[in-house]
Write a protein that holds these residues in place. Structure first.
Motif, PDB file in Angstrom:
ATOM      1  N   LEU A  11       0.777  -1.212   0.208  1.00  0.00           N
ATOM      2  CA  LEU A  11       0.153  -0.186   0.034  1.00  0.00           C
ATOM      3  C   LEU A  11       0.902   1.272  -0.076  1.00  0.00           C
ATOM      4  O   LEU A  11       0.899   2.030   0.802  1.00  0.00           O
ATOM      5  N   ARG A  12       1.613   1.425  -1.028  1.00  0.00           N
ATOM      6  CA  ARG A  12       2.632   2.649  -1.493  1.00  0.00           C
ATOM      7  C   ARG A  12       2.251   3.310  -2.482  1.00  0.00           C
ATOM      8  O   ARG A  12       1.812   2.777  -3.402  1.00  0.00           O
ATOM      9  N   GLY A  13       2.666   4.787  -2.627  1.00  0.00           N
ATOM     10  CA  GLY A  13       2.643   5.649  -3.750  1.00  0.00           C
ATOM     11  C   GLY A  13       1.282   6.431  -3.873  1.00  0.00           C
ATOM     12  O   GLY A  13       0.715   6.661  -2.746  1.00  0.00           O
ATOM     13  N   SER A  14       0.747   6.774  -5.061  1.00  0.00           N
ATOM     14  CA  SER A  14      -0.392   7.321  -5.043  1.00  0.00           C
ATOM     15  C   SER A  14      -1.445   6.749  -5.190  1.00  0.00           C
ATOM     16  O   SER A  14      -2.016   6.045  -6.141  1.00  0.00           O
ATOM     17  N   ILE A  15      -2.202   6.693  -3.877  1.00  0.00           N
ATOM     18  CA  ILE A  15      -3.528   5.865  -3.970  1.00  0.00           C
ATOM     19  C   ILE A  15      -4.655   7.060  -4.268  1.00  0.00           C
ATOM     20  O   ILE A  15      -4.912   8.057  -3.388  1.00  0.00           O
ATOM     21  N   ALA A  16      -5.244   6.863  -5.471  1.00  0.00           N
ATOM     22  CA  ALA A  16      -6.125   8.283  -5.745  1.00  0.00           C
ATOM     23  C   ALA A  16      -7.435   7.977  -5.336  1.00  0.00           C
ATOM     24  O   ALA A  16      -8.137   6.856  -5.206  1.00  0.00           O
ATOM     25  N   PRO A  17      -7.922   9.070  -4.594  1.00  0.00           N
ATOM     26  CA  PRO A  17      -9.318   8.941  -4.062  1.00  0.00           C
ATOM     27  C   PRO A  17     -10.555   9.450  -5.045  1.00  0.00           C
ATOM     28  O   PRO A  17     -10.398  10.783  -5.279  1.00  0.00           O
ATOM     29  N   ILE A  37     -12.038   4.724 -12.884  1.00  0.00           N
ATOM     30  CA  ILE A  37     -10.961   3.717 -12.504  1.00  0.00           C
ATOM     31  C   ILE A  37      -9.875   3.229 -13.369  1.00  0.00           C
ATOM     32  O   ILE A  37      -8.823   3.268 -13.202  1.00  0.00           O
ATOM     33  N   ASN A  38     -10.696   2.793 -14.322  1.00  0.00           N
ATOM     34  CA  ASN A  38      -9.646   2.390 -15.629  1.00  0.00           C
ATOM     35  C   ASN A  38      -8.677   3.285 -15.809  1.00  0.00           C
ATOM     36  O   ASN A  38      -7.487   3.106 -16.259  1.00  0.00           O
ATOM     37  N   TRP A  39      -8.995   4.453 -16.194  1.00  0.00           N
ATOM     38  CA  TRP A  39      -8.260   5.774 -16.429  1.00  0.00           C
ATOM     39  C   TRP A  39      -6.985   5.830 -15.679  1.00  0.00           C
ATOM     40  O   TRP A  39      -5.940   5.986 -15.979  1.00  0.00           O
ATOM     41  N   HIS A  40      -7.378   5.891 -14.324  1.00  0.00           N
ATOM     42  CA  HIS A  40      -6.468   5.925 -13.252  1.00  0.00           C
ATOM     43  C   HIS A  40      -5.363   4.933 -13.414  1.00  0.00           C
ATOM     44  O   HIS A  40      -4.101   5.060 -13.325  1.00  0.00           O
ATOM     45  N   ILE A  41      -5.860   3.735 -13.365  1.00  0.00           N
ATOM     46  CA  ILE A  41      -4.905   2.507 -13.515  1.00  0.00           C
ATOM     47  C   ILE A  41      -4.107   2.602 -14.695  1.00  0.00           C
ATOM     48  O   ILE A  41      -2.711   2.425 -14.531  1.00  0.00           O
ATOM     49  N   GLU A  42      -4.485   3.059 -15.879  1.00  0.00           N
ATOM     50  CA  GLU A  42      -3.790   3.117 -17.082  1.00  0.00           C
ATOM     51  C   GLU A  42      -2.944   4.413 -16.736  1.00  0.00           C
ATOM     52  O   GLU A  42      -1.716   4.200 -17.518  1.00  0.00           O
ATOM     53  N   SER A  43      -3.166   5.248 -16.171  1.00  0.00           N
ATOM     54  CA  SER A  43      -2.337   6.342 -15.939  1.00  0.00           C
ATOM     55  C   SER A  43      -1.077   6.508 -15.005  1.00  0.00           C
ATOM     56  O   SER A  43      -0.329   7.012 -14.861  1.00  0.00           O
ATOM     57  N   GLY A  44      -1.228   5.125 -14.158  1.00  0.00           N
ATOM     58  CA  GLY A  44      -0.067   4.848 -13.240  1.00  0.00           C
ATOM     59  C   GLY A  44      -0.381   4.981 -11.856  1.00  0.00           C
ATOM     60  O   GLY A  44       0.422   4.931 -10.954  1.00  0.00           O
ATOM     61  N   SER A  45      -1.531   5.524 -11.659  1.00  0.00           N
ATOM     62  CA  SER A  45      -1.954   5.387  -9.982  1.00  0.00           C
ATOM     63  C   SER A  45      -1.625   4.136  -9.351  1.00  0.00           C
ATOM     64  O   SER A  45      -1.964   3.124 -10.007  1.00  0.00           O
ATOM     65  N   HIS A  46      -1.017   4.254  -8.146  1.00  0.00           N
ATOM     66  CA  HIS A  46      -0.415   2.927  -7.507  1.00  0.00           C
ATOM     67  C   HIS A  46      -1.654   2.336  -6.694  1.00  0.00           C
ATOM     68  O   HIS A  46      -1.311   0.878  -6.133  1.00  0.00           O
ATOM     69  N   GLY A  47      -2.926   2.782  -6.535  1.00  0.00           N
ATOM     70  CA  GLY A  47      -3.931   2.405  -5.667  1.00  0.00           C
ATOM     71  C   GLY A  47      -5.062   3.177  -6.004  1.00  0.00           C
ATOM     72  O   GLY A  47      -5.167   4.243  -6.581  1.00  0.00           O
ATOM     73  N   ALA A 219      -5.109  13.970  -7.988  1.00  0.00           N
ATOM     74  CA  ALA A 219      -4.582  12.818  -8.902  1.00  0.00           C
ATOM     75  C   ALA A 219      -6.045  12.587  -9.899  1.00  0.00           C
ATOM     76  O   ALA A 219      -6.018  12.085 -10.723  1.00  0.00           O
ATOM     77  N   ASN A 220      -7.214  13.249  -9.203  1.00  0.00           N
ATOM     78  CA  ASN A 220      -8.383  13.032 -10.031  1.00  0.00           C
ATOM     79  C   ASN A 220      -8.337  13.496 -11.424  1.00  0.00           C
ATOM     80  O   ASN A 220      -8.801  13.429 -12.417  1.00  0.00           O
ATOM     81  N   VAL A 221      -7.480  14.841 -11.555  1.00  0.00           N
ATOM     82  CA  VAL A 221      -7.223  15.353 -12.520  1.00  0.00           C
ATOM     83  C   VAL A 221      -6.033  15.138 -13.463  1.00  0.00           C
ATOM     84  O   VAL A 221      -6.091  15.095 -14.601  1.00  0.00           O
ATOM     85  N   GLU A 222      -4.841  14.937 -12.593  1.00  0.00           N
ATOM     86  CA  GLU A 222      -3.646  14.592 -13.351  1.00  0.00           C
ATOM     87  C   GLU A 222      -3.128  13.386 -12.512  1.00  0.00           C
ATOM     88  O   GLU A 222      -2.170  13.354 -11.948  1.00  0.00           O
ATOM     89  N   PRO A 223      -3.661  12.256 -12.675  1.00  0.00           N
ATOM     90  CA  PRO A 223      -3.126  11.045 -12.259  1.00  0.00           C
ATOM     91  C   PRO A 223      -1.697  10.438 -12.817  1.00  0.00           C
ATOM     92  O   PRO A 223      -1.292  10.006 -11.760  1.00  0.00           O
ATOM     93  N   LYS A 224      -1.382  10.786 -13.840  1.00  0.00           N
ATOM     94  CA  LYS A 224      -0.278  10.425 -14.431  1.00  0.00           C
ATOM     95  C   LYS A 224       1.096  11.114 -13.512  1.00  0.00           C
ATOM     96  O   LYS A 224       2.100  10.544 -12.855  1.00  0.00           O
TER      97      LYS A 224
END
Length: 309
Positions: A11-17, A37-47, A219-224
């Motif tokens: 549980l480390r990194g950018s966990i996007a709320p 959620i798919n966009w966030h994961i594709e953009s590199g969010s760690h959680g 992260a909602n706007v700039e997840p990458k």
């Protein structure tokens, strides 16, 4: 390695709320939630996290919160860690939501806010979190301390006692501008305790003192780029991490000129990601602030190239 030690590694990194999107009739837009959620994961969010402050939990019914957690868990599908918010100002609701979350496949832990409005004492806070932790002993818990919303600060000594007495309390999200306080969290709770920033301008500095990452609304706007701050730090590229930190600062500033998540939803609407709808008593920012958000946002995304939903 124990289950909780494994969680501390995971549980480390950018966990996007993630925000909770609504349709024009005010119901939860589950299709768009899954798309986000798919966009966030594709953009590199760690959680991924849902139904925390950014997800408007106080505007959702208990059943809606459970439905959002279930649908989000299914959308994440184990690709990254999933940590939904299950806290409430009501103790029994917190117990119920947390127990239900513990039964949902794909939930890797929960985020539980310090109860808001009723301003409990430190002793009462200890009893509240201890009871929740004892009720779900196998579920990792991250405490959520946000004094600006709750009017109560979970003191370091109280958190340290919970850490000692509850093996499944493995970390804290500190939306706390007192940087001395967050330093003392790791001093008193141990360097392996998971410390996340919930203050955007402290996401990068928190890494420098040993933080595990952050749960940043931006992260909602700039997840990458938000995720890349952590990636750069982990890779030892301190200069790039610092550059990204300062690059994101104007966006962080404008997204908090009104109560979260109102500016976020306005921005995501401009990006074509959601229909920008909140439930009363929350509402979109004024036209003047929306114009300011748009002016800042265009430096980060090409608004005219995003297909509106």
């Amino acid at each position: 390695m124990s289950k909780f030690e494994q969680s501390k590694q995971k549980l480390r990194g950018s966990i996007a709320p993630i925000i909770t999107p609504f349709t024009e009739d005010g119901s939860v837009d589950f299709e768009t939630l899954e798309s986000l959620i798919n966009w966030h994961i594709e953009s590199g969010s760690h959680g991924i996290s849902v139904t925390g402050t950014t997800g408007e939990p106080s505007s959702l019914t208990i059943e809606e919160r459970i439905q959002v957690i279930e649908r989000a868990a299914k959308a994440v599908n184990g690709r990254v860690p999933f940590v939904p918010g299950t806290g409430s100002t009501n103790h029994e609701e917190t117990l119920y939501l947390t127990k239900r979350a513990s039964e949902i496949e794909g939930v890797d832990g929960v985020l539980i806010i310090v109860p808001y409005y009723n301003k409990p004492s430190q002793h009462a806070l200890y009893k509240h979190f201890k009871k929740v932790a004892d009720t779900v002993p196998n579920l990792p818990i991250i405490v959520y301390n946000i004094p600006g919303r709750t009017s109560v600060n979970l003191e370091v000594k109280t958190l340290a006692k919970l850490n000692t007495d509850c093996p499944n309390i493995i970390g804290v999200k500190e939306s706390n501008k007192d940087f001395e306080h967050v330093n003392r969290v790791l001093l008193e709770c141990g360097r392996d305790f998971l410390l996340y920033s919930g203050i955007e301008l402290l996401c990068y500095p928190m890494l420098a003192i040993g933080g595990a990452g952050y749960i940043s609304a931006t992260a909602n706007v700039e997840p990458k780029k938000v995720a890349e701050v952590y990636d750069a730090w982990k890779e030892g590229d301190v200069e790039r991490a610092a550059n990204l930190h300062y690059e994101l600062m104007p966006l962080n500033d404008v997204l908090f000129k009104d109560t979260n998540p109102a500016p976020l939803k306005a921005a995501l609407g401009m990006m074509g990601r959601i229909k920008p709808i909140l439930r009363l008593p929350m509402d979109l920012p004024t036209k003047e602030l929306q114009d300011e958000i748009r002016a800042v946002l265009q430096h980060y995304v090409e608004l005219d190239k995003v297909t509106a939903k």
